[in-house]
Design a protein around this motif. Structure first.
Motif, PDB file in Angstrom:
ATOM      1  N   ASN A   1      -2.750  11.184 -11.404  1.00 27.55           N
ATOM      2  CA  ASN A   1      -1.421  11.395 -11.655  1.00 27.55           C
ATOM      3  C   ASN A   1      -0.728  10.760 -10.393  1.00 27.55           C
ATOM      4  O   ASN A   1       0.406  10.315 -10.723  1.00 27.55           O
ATOM      5  CB  ASN A   1      -1.259  12.692 -11.561  1.00 27.55           C
ATOM      6  N   GLY A   2      -1.059  10.763  -8.967  1.00 31.52           N
ATOM      7  CA  GLY A   2      -0.449  10.132  -8.193  1.00 31.52           C
ATOM      8  C   GLY A   2      -0.509   8.549  -8.237  1.00 31.52           C
ATOM      9  O   GLY A   2       0.569   7.821  -8.139  1.00 31.52           O
TER      10      GLY A   2
ATOM     11  N   VAL B   1       4.698  14.965  -7.193  1.00 29.21           N
ATOM     12  CA  VAL B   1       4.426  14.878  -8.787  1.00 29.21           C
ATOM     13  C   VAL B   1       3.461  16.227  -9.119  1.00 29.21           C
ATOM     14  O   VAL B   1       2.788  16.663  -8.071  1.00 29.21           O
ATOM     15  CB  VAL B   1       3.450  13.621  -8.983  1.00 29.21           C
ATOM     16  N   VAL B   2       3.738  16.591 -10.317  1.00 29.44           N
ATOM     17  CA  VAL B   2       3.071  17.911 -10.560  1.00 29.44           C
ATOM     18  C   VAL B   2       2.015  17.736 -11.757  1.00 29.44           C
ATOM     19  O   VAL B   2       2.363  17.092 -12.872  1.00 29.44           O
ATOM     20  CB  VAL B   2       3.948  19.076 -11.068  1.00 29.44           C
ATOM     21  N   ASN B   3       0.825  18.321 -11.599  1.00 30.40           N
ATOM     22  CA  ASN B   3      -0.191  18.045 -12.674  1.00 30.40           C
ATOM     23  C   ASN B   3       0.087  19.197 -13.799  1.00 30.40           C
ATOM     24  O   ASN B   3       0.689  19.991 -13.425  1.00 30.40           O
ATOM     25  CB  ASN B   3      -1.444  18.762 -11.981  1.00 30.40           C
TER      26      ASN B   3
ATOM     27  N   ILE C   1       3.229   9.723  -2.006  1.00 37.10           N
ATOM     28  CA  ILE C   1       3.219  10.540  -3.206  1.00 37.10           C
ATOM     29  C   ILE C   1       2.334  11.934  -3.038  1.00 37.10           C
ATOM     30  O   ILE C   1       1.281  11.597  -2.589  1.00 37.10           O
ATOM     31  CB  ILE C   1       2.901   9.696  -4.634  1.00 37.10           C
ATOM     32  N   VAL C   2       3.030  13.009  -3.242  1.00 37.18           N
ATOM     33  CA  VAL C   2       2.165  14.289  -2.978  1.00 37.18           C
ATOM     34  C   VAL C   2       2.183  14.954  -4.361  1.00 37.18           C
ATOM     35  O   VAL C   2       2.950  15.193  -5.178  1.00 37.18           O
ATOM     36  CB  VAL C   2       2.967  15.294  -2.114  1.00 37.18           C
ATOM     37  N   VAL C   3       0.632  15.043  -4.705  1.00 40.76           N
ATOM     38  CA  VAL C   3       0.552  15.645  -6.029  1.00 40.76           C
ATOM     39  C   VAL C   3       0.097  17.177  -6.026  1.00 40.76           C
ATOM     40  O   VAL C   3      -0.637  17.732  -5.082  1.00 40.76           O
ATOM     41  CB  VAL C   3      -0.605  14.960  -6.597  1.00 40.76           C
ATOM     42  N   LEU C   4       1.031  17.804  -6.734  1.00 37.20           N
ATOM     43  CA  LEU C   4       0.827  19.443  -6.728  1.00 37.20           C
ATOM     44  C   LEU C   4       0.265  19.944  -8.082  1.00 37.20           C
ATOM     45  O   LEU C   4       0.331  19.070  -8.941  1.00 37.20           O
ATOM     46  CB  LEU C   4       2.148  19.982  -6.374  1.00 37.20           C
ATOM     47  N   GLY C   5      -0.132  21.115  -7.909  1.00 33.78           N
ATOM     48  CA  GLY C   5      -0.760  21.666  -9.152  1.00 33.78           C
ATOM     49  C   GLY C   5      -0.630  23.394  -9.032  1.00 33.78           C
ATOM     50  O   GLY C   5       0.548  23.948  -9.061  1.00 33.78           O
ATOM     51  N   HIS C   6      -1.603  23.761  -8.478  1.00 31.71           N
ATOM     52  CA  HIS C   6      -1.759  25.349  -8.477  1.00 31.71           C
ATOM     53  C   HIS C   6      -1.038  25.593  -7.146  1.00 31.71           C
ATOM     54  O   HIS C   6      -0.983  24.696  -6.206  1.00 31.71           O
ATOM     55  CB  HIS C   6      -3.191  25.604  -7.957  1.00 31.71           C
TER      56      HIS C   6
ATOM     57  N   ILE D   1       0.844  -1.276   0.051  1.00 33.75           N
ATOM     58  CA  ILE D   1       0.069   0.112  -0.029  1.00 33.75           C
ATOM     59  C   ILE D   1       0.904   1.172  -0.059  1.00 33.75           C
ATOM     60  O   ILE D   1       1.891   1.214   0.670  1.00 33.75           O
ATOM     61  CB  ILE D   1      -0.844  -0.068   1.233  1.00 33.75           C
ATOM     62  N   SER D   2       0.362   2.190  -0.904  1.00 33.38           N
ATOM     63  CA  SER D   2       1.056   3.478  -0.768  1.00 33.38           C
ATOM     64  C   SER D   2       0.062   4.626  -0.687  1.00 33.38           C
ATOM     65  O   SER D   2      -1.107   4.227  -0.526  1.00 33.38           O
ATOM     66  CB  SER D   2       1.714   3.826  -2.170  1.00 33.38           C
ATOM     67  N   THR D   3       0.722   5.860  -0.234  1.00 32.17           N
ATOM     68  CA  THR D   3      -0.432   6.920  -0.004  1.00 32.17           C
ATOM     69  C   THR D   3      -0.403   8.082  -0.795  1.00 32.17           C
ATOM     70  O   THR D   3       0.982   8.372  -1.586  1.00 32.17           O
ATOM     71  CB  THR D   3      -0.166   7.460   1.476  1.00 32.17           C
ATOM     72  N   ILE D   4      -1.339   8.359  -1.448  1.00 27.61           N
ATOM     73  CA  ILE D   4      -1.411   9.570  -2.368  1.00 27.61           C
ATOM     74  C   ILE D   4      -1.938  10.816  -1.680  1.00 27.61           C
ATOM     75  O   ILE D   4      -3.155  10.800  -1.046  1.00 27.61           O
ATOM     76  CB  ILE D   4      -2.138   9.382  -3.593  1.00 27.61           C
TER      77      ILE D   4
END
Length: 219
Positions: free
Chosen positions: A97-98, A82-84, A57-62, A3-6
């Motif tokens: 994406n994550g 990770v960047v959108n 995994i941390v998903v970034l964007g704005h 298991i992983s975490t987004i």
């Protein structure tokens, strides 16, 4: 690990920004607001890293630059950012994406503005999923109304955990908020288990400035 975490941290911050402007406050992304000698996002990440998980995994964007700049801790070895691209997408795209950046069988999905959800509660969400009769047909989620085996997915959101590949199938062609997708998953016969919070504060999402102020008053 299986298991992983987004952690999704890619939103527009529109409600917090509106509150800050109306109250003549410095405009800052809610995730970089101070909390417990660090920031909101760092508290969320730290709670996740206390879990026995494969990766985070941390998903970034704005506001990605503002968020990265505000993170003072060294997460180089155990957090992947990770960047959108493009950034103006719905929550389901951030999740996708994550998820596409990990190969774990299961995924725990958390939002960056949930620093109050304890490691204990996140562990309960994971354990309920992995100990289910059929984990691949199960969704374990922080409850909003009832606990235990649920009869509806109405009002549910993050954090939740389920089979990674199955979740990808539901969101790969979507650009939407999470709840409509969870309702569709429920309709398809998945068992949903509502996990009770450790305390009322764990149900708090920091959307408005008053939410953040309430959190500070408690702490």
């Amino acid at each position: 690990m299986s298991i992983s975490t987004i952690i999704t941290a890619a939103g527009k911050n529109s409600r917090m920004r509106k509150d800050q402007l109306e109250n003549n406050l410095e405009v800052k992304n809610k995730l970089v607001l101070p909390l417990n000698n660090s920031t909101v996002i760092e508290n969320t990440i730290d709670n996740v890293l206390s879990l026995d998980i494969g990766e985070c995994i941390v998903v970034l964007g704005h506001y990605k630059d503002e968020i990265i700049e505000a993170i003072s801790k060294n997460y180089d070895d155990n957090v992947k950012f990770v960047v959108n691209d493009p950034v103006d997408v719905g929550l389901s795209v951030s999740l996708l994406n994550g998820l596409q950046n990990t190969n774990s069988k299961y995924a725990l999905c958390v939002t960056g503005d949930q620093p109050t959800v304890s490691t204990e509660t996140l562990n309960n969400i994971i354990d309920t999923l992995l100990n289910a009769d059929n984990p691949d047909n199960t969704v374990s989620v922080l409850r909003r109304r009832k606990t235990g085996l649920l009869d509806t997915a109405e009002g549910l959101g993050m954090p939740f955990a389920m089979n990674r590949n199955n979740l990808i199938e539901y969101i790969k062609n979507e650009n939407d908020n999470l709840n409509p997708i969870l309702r569709r998953i429920f309709k398809d016969g998945y068992e949903f288990w509502g996990i009770k919070e450790k305390n009322e504060l764990e149900l708090l999402n920091i959307n408005h400035y008053k939410d953040y102020k309430h959190l500070l008053d408690i702490h």
